[in-house]
Design a protein around this motif. Structure first.
Motif, PDB file in Angstrom:
ATOM      1  N   ALA A   1      88.972  67.501  56.400  1.00  0.00           N
ATOM      2  CA  ALA A   1      88.350  66.673  57.427  1.00  0.00           C
ATOM      3  C   ALA A   1      88.330  65.200  57.009  1.00  0.00           C
ATOM      4  O   ALA A   1      88.484  64.313  57.838  1.00  0.00           O
ATOM      5  N   ILE A   2      88.119  64.959  55.694  1.00  0.00           N
ATOM      6  CA  ILE A   2      88.099  63.593  55.168  1.00  0.00           C
ATOM      7  C   ILE A   2      88.751  63.568  53.793  1.00  0.00           C
ATOM      8  O   ILE A   2      88.861  64.590  53.133  1.00  0.00           O
ATOM      9  N   SER A   3      89.161  62.387  53.385  1.00  0.00           N
ATOM     10  CA  SER A   3      89.534  62.177  51.991  1.00  0.00           C
ATOM     11  C   SER A   3      88.422  61.324  51.389  1.00  0.00           C
ATOM     12  O   SER A   3      87.639  60.707  52.109  1.00  0.00           O
ATOM     13  N   TRP A   4      88.352  61.299  50.087  1.00  0.00           N
ATOM     14  CA  TRP A   4      87.368  60.411  49.470  1.00  0.00           C
ATOM     15  C   TRP A   4      87.892  59.884  48.148  1.00  0.00           C
ATOM     16  O   TRP A   4      88.757  60.478  47.515  1.00  0.00           O
TER      17      TRP A   4
ATOM     18  N   ALA B   1      86.462  65.177  64.904  1.00  0.00           N
ATOM     19  CA  ALA B   1      85.141  65.750  65.159  1.00  0.00           C
ATOM     20  C   ALA B   1      84.089  65.228  64.175  1.00  0.00           C
ATOM     21  O   ALA B   1      82.892  65.342  64.430  1.00  0.00           O
ATOM     22  N   VAL B   2      84.524  64.626  63.055  1.00  0.00           N
ATOM     23  CA  VAL B   2      83.573  64.090  62.078  1.00  0.00           C
ATOM     24  C   VAL B   2      82.905  62.847  62.666  1.00  0.00           C
ATOM     25  O   VAL B   2      83.571  61.890  63.051  1.00  0.00           O
ATOM     26  N   THR B   3      81.579  62.900  62.737  1.00  0.00           N
ATOM     27  CA  THR B   3      80.811  61.753  63.240  1.00  0.00           C
ATOM     28  C   THR B   3      79.859  61.198  62.194  1.00  0.00           C
ATOM     29  O   THR B   3      79.244  60.157  62.407  1.00  0.00           O
ATOM     30  N   GLN B   4      79.706  61.911  61.072  1.00  0.00           N
ATOM     31  CA  GLN B   4      78.792  61.458  60.038  1.00  0.00           C
ATOM     32  C   GLN B   4      79.315  61.898  58.672  1.00  0.00           C
ATOM     33  O   GLN B   4      79.746  63.033  58.500  1.00  0.00           O
ATOM     34  N   VAL B   5      79.249  60.978  57.714  1.00  0.00           N
ATOM     35  CA  VAL B   5      79.563  61.286  56.326  1.00  0.00           C
ATOM     36  C   VAL B   5      78.286  61.002  55.542  1.00  0.00           C
ATOM     37  O   VAL B   5      77.744  59.894  55.591  1.00  0.00           O
ATOM     38  N   ILE B   6      77.807  62.033  54.850  1.00  0.00           N
ATOM     39  CA  ILE B   6      76.546  61.946  54.120  1.00  0.00           C
ATOM     40  C   ILE B   6      76.836  62.047  52.630  1.00  0.00           C
ATOM     41  O   ILE B   6      77.491  62.993  52.183  1.00  0.00           O
ATOM     42  N   LEU B   7      76.348  61.085  51.877  1.00  0.00           N
ATOM     43  CA  LEU B   7      76.536  61.061  50.434  1.00  0.00           C
ATOM     44  C   LEU B   7      75.330  61.740  49.795  1.00  0.00           C
ATOM     45  O   LEU B   7      74.324  61.102  49.496  1.00  0.00           O
ATOM     46  N   ILE B   8      75.432  63.047  49.626  1.00  0.00           N
ATOM     47  CA  ILE B   8      74.329  63.854  49.100  1.00  0.00           C
ATOM     48  C   ILE B   8      73.898  63.333  47.733  1.00  0.00           C
ATOM     49  O   ILE B   8      72.712  63.210  47.439  1.00  0.00           O
TER      50      ILE B   8
ATOM     51  N   THR C   1      93.200  55.087  63.448  1.00  0.00           N
ATOM     52  CA  THR C   1      92.769  55.170  62.059  1.00  0.00           C
ATOM     53  C   THR C   1      91.249  55.102  61.979  1.00  0.00           C
ATOM     54  O   THR C   1      90.627  54.235  62.583  1.00  0.00           O
ATOM     55  N   THR C   2      90.667  56.032  61.218  1.00  0.00           N
ATOM     56  CA  THR C   2      89.224  56.038  61.000  1.00  0.00           C
ATOM     57  C   THR C   2      88.967  56.098  59.500  1.00  0.00           C
ATOM     58  O   THR C   2      89.542  56.930  58.807  1.00  0.00           O
ATOM     59  N   ILE C   3      88.117  55.202  59.032  1.00  0.00           N
ATOM     60  CA  ILE C   3      87.748  55.173  57.612  1.00  0.00           C
ATOM     61  C   ILE C   3      86.236  55.345  57.499  1.00  0.00           C
ATOM     62  O   ILE C   3      85.509  55.194  58.478  1.00  0.00           O
TER      63      ILE C   3
ATOM     64  N   ASN D   1      76.704  67.527  66.056  1.00  0.00           N
ATOM     65  CA  ASN D   1      75.568  68.439  66.043  1.00  0.00           C
ATOM     66  C   ASN D   1      75.029  68.716  64.641  1.00  0.00           C
ATOM     67  O   ASN D   1      74.135  69.524  64.467  1.00  0.00           O
ATOM     68  N   GLY D   2      75.600  68.061  63.644  1.00  0.00           N
ATOM     69  CA  GLY D   2      75.155  68.247  62.270  1.00  0.00           C
ATOM     70  C   GLY D   2      75.810  69.423  61.562  1.00  0.00           C
ATOM     71  O   GLY D   2      75.458  69.743  60.429  1.00  0.00           O
ATOM     72  N   LYS D   3      76.778  70.059  62.212  1.00  0.00           N
ATOM     73  CA  LYS D   3      77.481  71.181  61.597  1.00  0.00           C
ATOM     74  C   LYS D   3      78.425  70.658  60.515  1.00  0.00           C
ATOM     75  O   LYS D   3      79.280  69.816  60.783  1.00  0.00           O
ATOM     76  N   PRO D   4      78.291  71.155  59.270  1.00  0.00           N
ATOM     77  CA  PRO D   4      79.192  70.706  58.200  1.00  0.00           C
ATOM     78  C   PRO D   4      80.646  71.096  58.485  1.00  0.00           C
ATOM     79  O   PRO D   4      80.938  72.239  58.811  1.00  0.00           O
ATOM     80  N   LEU D   5      81.523  70.119  58.386  1.00  0.00           N
ATOM     81  CA  LEU D   5      82.957  70.348  58.560  1.00  0.00           C
ATOM     82  C   LEU D   5      83.698  70.260  57.233  1.00  0.00           C
ATOM     83  O   LEU D   5      84.809  70.752  57.106  1.00  0.00           O
ATOM     84  N   TYR D   6      83.079  69.613  56.266  1.00  0.00           N
ATOM     85  CA  TYR D   6      83.708  69.435  54.958  1.00  0.00           C
ATOM     86  C   TYR D   6      82.606  69.158  53.938  1.00  0.00           C
ATOM     87  O   TYR D   6      81.682  68.387  54.207  1.00  0.00           O
ATOM     88  N   GLU D   7      82.710  69.785  52.796  1.00  0.00           N
ATOM     89  CA  GLU D   7      81.791  69.518  51.690  1.00  0.00           C
ATOM     90  C   GLU D   7      82.583  69.502  50.400  1.00  0.00           C
ATOM     91  O   GLU D   7      83.517  70.285  50.228  1.00  0.00           O
ATOM     92  N   THR D   8      82.210  68.614  49.521  1.00  0.00           N
ATOM     93  CA  THR D   8      82.798  68.572  48.197  1.00  0.00           C
ATOM     94  C   THR D   8      81.704  68.225  47.200  1.00  0.00           C
ATOM     95  O   THR D   8      80.740  67.569  47.550  1.00  0.00           O
TER      96      THR D   8
END
Length: 175
Positions: free
Chosen positions: A86-89, A111-118, A133-135, A156-163
């Motif tokens: 879903a994302i690169s980092w 579909a990613v609308t939020q990136v959260i830095l846990i 392009t989206t960064i 909706n807050g559903k996780p699409l990617y976690e690392t």
């Protein structure tokens, strides 16, 4: 002295906008430059994200007398490098004075609308959409906390990617 003041005032008045100076500097130093995605001030320097034919790059620009120069590359990812995610980092641990502490990447899944830095106390990252392009990025005050742990969610807050290691940060850090 008066002549110098008048000349300096005139030069400041006719100076092109910062985004044009930044774009000119990058274009001169990177002939593959296509378009600017985002420009972010960081002190008296600039972090500029831009696109080439097949890459997204981020550079740190230092101010010069009549413009800017590239002080270093912070990111240079292939656009199609990891589209199965879903994302690169990427992380850049700087000294916080001459180089920023930065977590950033490309959003591949629309579909990613939020990136959260846990790992950064669940800090939300900034997402910039520019055409196709989206960064995402977050300039940090201190070095990134280890293990770097990131979650990307939909509207909706559903996780699409976690690392990373969610368990390391405890249940209170989970959303």
């Amino acid at each position: 002295m008066i002549l110098a003041t008048v000349l300096w005032t005139y030069l400041e008045w006719v100076r092109p906008p910062v985004n044009q100076l930044a774009e000119r500097s990058i274009r001169e130093q990177d002939p593959s430059y296509q378009e600017m995605i985002h420009l972010q001030a960081w002190g008296d320097q600039l972090v500029v994200y831009y696109r080439t034919n097949d890459k997204v790059a981020a550079v740190l620009l230092h101010k010069k007398m009549l413009g800017y120069e590239i002080a270093g590359y912070l990111l240079k990812n292939e656009l199609n490098e990891m589209q199965s995610k879903a994302i690169s980092w990427n992380g850049n641990g700087g000294d916080g004075k001459e180089h920023p502490n930065l977590l950033h990447g490309i959003v591949y899944d629309p579909a990613v609308t939020q990136v959260i830095l846990i790992s950064e106390r669940s800090k939300g990252a900034t997402i910039i959409r520019n055409g196709s392009t989206t960064i995402w990025f977050s300039i940090l005050d201190d070095q990134p906390q280890l293990p770097i742990t990131i979650r990307a969610t939909d509207k909706n807050g559903k996780p699409l990617y976690e690392t990373g290691v969610m368990e390391h940060w405890g249940e209170q850090k989970r959303l």
